[in-house]
Enzyme design. Structure first.
Site, PDB file in Angstrom:
ATOM      1  N   PRO A 107       2.429   5.633   0.383  1.00  0.00           N
ATOM      2  CA  PRO A 107       3.434   5.062  -0.663  1.00  0.00           C
ATOM      3  C   PRO A 107       4.345   3.953   0.141  1.00  0.00           C
ATOM      4  CG  PRO A 107       3.837   7.142  -0.350  1.00  0.00           C
ATOM      5  CD  PRO A 107       2.715   7.126   0.743  1.00  0.00           C
ATOM      6  N   GLU A 108       4.590   2.966  -0.453  1.00  0.00           N
ATOM      7  CA  GLU A 108       5.551   2.065  -0.065  1.00  0.00           C
ATOM      8  C   GLU A 108       6.670   1.626  -0.912  1.00  0.00           C
ATOM      9  OE1 GLU A 108       3.500  -1.511   1.318  1.00  0.00           O
ATOM     10  OE2 GLU A 108       1.770  -0.591   1.838  1.00  0.00           O
TER      11      GLU A 108
ATOM     12  N   LYS B 266      11.593   4.682   2.162  1.00  0.00           N
ATOM     13  CA  LYS B 266      10.827   5.585   1.613  1.00  0.00           C
ATOM     14  C   LYS B 266      11.261   6.987   1.370  1.00  0.00           C
ATOM     15  CE  LYS B 266       7.379   2.502   3.657  1.00  0.00           C
ATOM     16  NZ  LYS B 266       6.335   2.785   4.600  1.00  0.00           N
TER      17      LYS B 266
ATOM     18  N   ARG C 221      -2.676  -0.096  12.292  1.00  0.00           N
ATOM     19  CA  ARG C 221      -2.549  -0.347  10.867  1.00  0.00           C
ATOM     20  C   ARG C 221      -3.159  -1.549  10.502  1.00  0.00           C
ATOM     21  NH1 ARG C 221       2.131   2.269   9.315  1.00  0.00           N
ATOM     22  NH2 ARG C 221       1.268   1.924   7.061  1.00  0.00           N
TER      23      ARG C 221
END
Ligand SMILES: [Zn+2]
Length: 273
Positions: free
Chosen positions: A2-3, A53, A262
């Protein structure tokens, strides 16, 4: 993972279910807090907020901090609804007269006193949050101009929550693309105009992705791509996960890279070195 946009949407759901409500039942499976469950019973939730976050649930005399890392997930259900059966382990569930909010799989959970928040290692280092409407282009540019960021590359900085809080992997690729910036550029190499563009695009894409879940392409383009049969997943981004496909702007093939293991995808023509 999740961002910012996803965390803020989760916070909204939890806020609607918990804010102003009294906790009637609690289940806490985090071993070091096994005694703390009783502390929640009968307490009113004053405020629910996302910072970067992290999720913060404020009670009168304590705050529950959680950070989802890679696997954590929140669910919100009516309290009669049975918990979802899936391969995640329940960490905490908070039940009001109407709803049950459950946090799954997260390992980073803390109960803090309100004054401890400002000294928390994650919260204290957060940069401006790109999802909240209060953050401005000027604020991001001023933040970017700090000496400590000047020699660092954008591909590294954009995942650093101390730079722009809330940007994660897909937003990193997308913001670099719509800003027309090569991932290897450093902050010190940017003109004032490029800095403004980067700040504007970080805010614009994060907010669009919050409003229209997970979609970063121009919304007219999205509709057009969907109307010719592309799936949501194929249509929603400019470059992210579109490696070896044609750039929507110029037709060049999108390149795939993995700095820091990433995914980062970009267009070599629209984002020249
Ligand atoms: Zn291009």
């Amino acid at each position: 993972m999740p961002e910012g946009p996803e965390i803020h949407r989760a916070a909204n759901k939890i806020r609607k279910a918990l804010e102003g409500m009294v906790i009637e039942d609690v289940e806490l499976t985090v071993p070091r807090f096994s005694e703390a469950g009783q502390d929640f019973i009968g307490k009113t939730v004053n405020r629910v907020e996302a910072r970067g976050k992290a999720m913060l649930i404020h009670f009168d005399n304590f705050v529950m901090y959680s950070h989802n890392q890679l696997y954590g997930r929140w669910t919100v259900n009516l309290k009669e609804t049975a918990a979802k059966k899936w391969n995640r382990s329940l960490r905490i569930s908070l039940t009001t007269g109407k709803h049950t909010c459950r946090l799954w799989s997260a390992t980073d959970i803390l109960l803090m006193e309100p004054w401890e928040l400002s000294g928390h290692p994650y919260l204290s280092k957060l940069g401006p949050d790109v999802v909240i409407p209060e953050t401005t282009v000027e604020e991001l540019v001023e933040h970017m101009n700090q000496k400590k960021f000047q020699r660092r590359r954008l591909k590294v900085l954009l995942l650093d929550q101390g730079f722009f809080a809330g940007i994660g992997n897909y937003l990193r690729s997308e913001v670099l693309f719509t800003s027309g910036l090569h991932p290897d550029r450093t902050v010190s190499s940017l003109s004032d105009e490029e800095k403004n563009k980067l700040a504007e695009q970080a805010l614009f894409l994060s907010r669009q992705s919050y409003d229209v879940p997970g979609i970063t392409v121009d919304l007219d383009l999205y509709d057009k791509l969907r109307s010719v049969g592309l799936s949501r997943g194929r249509a929603r981004h400019w470059v992210f996960t579109r490696n070896d496909r044609e750039c929507h702007n110029c037709g060049h093939l999108i390149i795939h890279t993995r700095p820091g293991r990433r995914r980062l995808d970009y267009c070599p023509n629209c984002q020249p070195e």
